[in-house]
Design a protein around this motif. Sequence first.
Motif, short mmCIF file in Angstrom:
data_model
loop_
_atom_site.label_atom_id
_atom_site.label_comp_id
_atom_site.label_asym_id
_atom_site.label_seq_id
_atom_site.Cartn_x
_atom_site.Cartn_y
_atom_site.Cartn_z
N ARG A 5 2.53 -4.14 4.77
CA ARG A 5 3.36 -3.11 5.39
C ARG A 5 4.85 -3.48 5.30
NH1 ARG A 5 2.98 -1.73 10.75
NH2 ARG A 5 3.62 0.38 10.17
N LYS A 6 5.17 -4.77 5.43
CA LYS A 6 6.56 -5.19 5.28
C LYS A 6 7.05 -4.96 3.86
CE LYS A 6 6.47 -8.77 8.89
NZ LYS A 6 6.62 -10.22 9.19
N ASP A 7 6.19 -5.26 2.88
CA ASP A 7 6.57 -5.04 1.48
C ASP A 7 6.78 -3.55 1.19
OD1 ASP A 7 6.43 -7.73 0.96
OD2 ASP A 7 4.38 -7.67 0.16
N LEU A 8 5.93 -2.73 1.79
CA LEU A 8 6.06 -1.28 1.59
C LEU A 8 7.38 -0.77 2.18
CD1 LEU A 8 2.40 -0.13 2.34
CD2 LEU A 8 3.57 -0.04 0.12
N ALA A 9 7.76 -1.30 3.33
CA ALA A 9 9.02 -0.86 3.96
C ALA A 9 10.20 -1.23 3.07
CB ALA A 9 9.17 -1.51 5.34
N ALA A 10 10.17 -2.42 2.46
CA ALA A 10 11.25 -2.83 1.56
C ALA A 10 11.25 -1.99 0.30
CB ALA A 10 11.08 -4.31 1.22
N ALA A 11 10.09 -1.69 -0.21
CA ALA A 11 10.00 -0.87 -1.43
C ALA A 11 10.52 0.53 -1.19
CB ALA A 11 8.56 -0.83 -1.92
N SER A 12 10.32 1.04 0.01
CA SER A 12 10.79 2.40 0.32
C SER A 12 12.30 2.51 0.14
CB SER A 12 10.40 2.76 1.75
OG SER A 12 10.91 4.03 2.11
N ASP A 63 0.20 5.00 7.60
CA ASP A 63 -1.25 5.05 7.77
C ASP A 63 -1.85 3.68 8.06
OD1 ASP A 63 -1.29 7.76 7.34
OD2 ASP A 63 -1.83 7.64 5.22
N LEU A 64 -1.36 2.65 7.40
CA LEU A 64 -1.87 1.30 7.66
C LEU A 64 -1.53 0.86 9.08
CD1 LEU A 64 -1.01 -0.48 4.28
CD2 LEU A 64 -3.27 0.24 5.10
N GLY A 65 -0.44 1.38 9.61
CA GLY A 65 -0.04 1.00 10.97
C GLY A 65 -0.85 1.72 12.03
N ARG A 66 -1.62 2.72 11.67
CA ARG A 66 -2.41 3.48 12.65
C ARG A 66 -3.74 2.81 12.98
NH1 ARG A 66 -0.46 7.89 9.34
NH2 ARG A 66 1.16 9.06 10.50
N ARG A 67 -4.06 1.78 12.30
CA ARG A 67 -5.34 1.10 12.56
C ARG A 67 -5.06 -0.32 13.04
NH1 ARG A 67 -10.74 1.48 11.24
NH2 ARG A 67 -11.83 -0.53 11.04
N SER A 68 -5.90 -0.77 13.96
CA SER A 68 -5.79 -2.14 14.45
C SER A 68 -6.62 -3.04 13.54
CB SER A 68 -6.29 -2.21 15.90
OG SER A 68 -6.25 -3.54 16.36
N TRP A 69 -5.94 -3.85 12.75
CA TRP A 69 -6.62 -4.71 11.79
C TRP A 69 -6.92 -6.05 12.44
CZ3 TRP A 69 -7.97 -2.24 7.43
CH2 TRP A 69 -7.27 -1.07 7.11
N THR A 70 -8.12 -6.48 12.36
CA THR A 70 -8.53 -7.72 13.00
C THR A 70 -9.11 -8.68 11.96
OG1 THR A 70 -10.74 -6.83 13.48
CG2 THR A 70 -9.04 -6.56 15.17
N GLY A 71 -9.32 -9.89 12.40
CA GLY A 71 -9.97 -10.86 11.53
C GLY A 71 -9.09 -11.25 10.35
N ALA A 72 -9.76 -11.48 9.20
CA ALA A 72 -9.04 -11.96 8.02
C ALA A 72 -8.09 -10.94 7.45
CB ALA A 72 -10.06 -12.37 6.94
N ALA A 73 -8.28 -9.66 7.77
CA ALA A 73 -7.44 -8.62 7.19
C ALA A 73 -6.12 -8.43 7.93
CB ALA A 73 -8.19 -7.29 7.16
N ALA A 74 -6.01 -8.90 9.15
CA ALA A 74 -4.84 -8.61 9.98
C ALA A 74 -3.55 -9.11 9.32
CB ALA A 74 -5.02 -9.24 11.36
N GLU A 75 -3.49 -10.36 8.92
CA GLU A 75 -2.25 -10.92 8.38
C GLU A 75 -1.87 -10.31 7.02
OE1 GLU A 75 -0.37 -15.30 7.17
OE2 GLU A 75 -2.15 -15.15 8.45
N PRO A 76 -2.79 -10.22 6.04
CA PRO A 76 -2.38 -9.65 4.75
C PRO A 76 -2.01 -8.17 4.83
CG PRO A 76 -4.74 -10.12 4.77
CD PRO A 76 -4.17 -10.75 5.99
N PRO A 132 9.57 -5.17 -7.76
CA PRO A 132 9.02 -5.75 -6.53
C PRO A 132 8.00 -4.84 -5.84
CG PRO A 132 11.12 -4.76 -6.03
CD PRO A 132 10.88 -4.55 -7.50
N LEU A 133 7.40 -3.87 -6.59
CA LEU A 133 6.42 -2.98 -5.95
C LEU A 133 5.32 -3.84 -5.34
CD1 LEU A 133 5.87 0.04 -5.62
CD2 LEU A 133 4.32 -0.12 -7.58
N PRO A 134 5.13 -3.72 -4.06
CA PRO A 134 4.25 -4.66 -3.36
C PRO A 134 2.81 -4.62 -3.87
CG PRO A 134 4.74 -2.77 -1.98
CD PRO A 134 5.65 -2.67 -3.17
N GLY A 135 2.20 -5.76 -3.96
CA GLY A 135 0.80 -5.84 -4.36
C GLY A 135 -0.10 -5.80 -3.14
N SER A 136 -1.34 -5.45 -3.39
CA SER A 136 -2.30 -5.37 -2.29
C SER A 136 -3.50 -6.28 -2.53
CB SER A 136 -2.77 -3.93 -2.11
OG SER A 136 -3.35 -3.44 -3.31
N ALA A 137 -3.39 -7.21 -3.48
CA ALA A 137 -4.53 -8.06 -3.81
C ALA A 137 -5.00 -8.88 -2.61
CB ALA A 137 -4.17 -8.97 -4.98
#
Length: 388
Positions: A331-338, A313-326, A363-368
């Motif tokens: 998403r990388k952390d979620l893939a590893a956790a899976s 779901d996070l990959g379905r949106r184009s994130w811009t500005g300050a939110a793009a990098e975090p 290592p459950l990824p944080g979203s802070a």
Amino acid sequence: MDPTQPTPPVPPSPGGPQPQGWPAPGPYTSPGMPYAAGPYGPPGGPGPGPYGRPARPTNGLAVASLVSGLLCCVPPLGLVLGLIALPQIRKKDQAGRPLAITGIVFSALSCLLLVLGLVTGGFASAWNGFKEGVDEASRSKSPLSLRTGQCFTDRGKLEEYTTEVTVVDCARPHDGEVTGGFKVTGFSSWPGEDAIDAIAEKRCEAVNQAYAMDTWLIPEDAWAYYYLPSSQSWRFGDRTVTCAFATEGKPFSGSVRADATTLNAGQTHFLKAVNPIETVLYLIPEDDPDEDLSANKAWAAKVRTAIDAAHADLGRRSWTGAAAEPVAALRKDLAAASKEWRELAAAADADAYWEAYDKARDPLPGSASARTALGLTDVLPEGGGTSA
């Protein structure tokens, strides 16, 4: 003259002394009475009239002075009226002097208190207290009248049957916050409290989730709560269930509202993607893997499914500005956790499960960071929520 007959009395000489017998008749006496009181009373008594001399009229200003002085509504007025009344009473021979003097005294005291109140600010304090009392009374309501978004204190401390709550500003400490409500339908008669409770538990959960999408806003000890119709209120047409977040412990401050009225599109998309992870994490089985391995493995599989869904779901949106990098890092952390949770769901026995669990859980990824960039709450409530 026959000497055996009594001698008749000798008529007295007019105006002469009376040696014996009755006193001489006169205009102020009558036979046999030393004093004759006429219909007007004795000399020097009350004036004409069967009830004596007419009473003196009471001065009206004296009465007005007394009333004004006692009521303290306009203290100077009672003082002025009393001072005017005194000379009038003396000049016109009227009654009311004690009334005027009492009015003057009470008015003078009221004026003194008024001056002291203005100098010390006592009246301002009293007026503020009065306004607060009126305001609180106007905010006291039945739970049936609560509306979505209102914060309240419960005088019954969330007992089973609460009859009165007080609506307060959400910035102030409060016991609960209304998240919504619904009408109970499908019953022609009172279905019983258990039946309504079962409906409320399910539907209020959905109402609460939609109202407080940012779960990190919810205090640690706040939980889903609802007000139900009683058998008595049902007879009067009450069918409303009011849903809320509430606490029986220390009141909390601040609103937990985070829905379509407060969130932008990016925030809403993010929370809808990651919240299911928290939801399924709370469904951990009561028995540990040593007692029920299959239930724990099934739960691990559900967590992994939620993680994969959030990644997608996070990959379905184009994130811009300050939110793009975090968000990309999340998403990388979620893939590893899976991968970790997939191994946990496939554990051969309880020992293997515990070993895989430590790797998956820690290592459950944080979203802070992503939350900070999106303007969401980035501080996890103490003891509440999850790091996902």
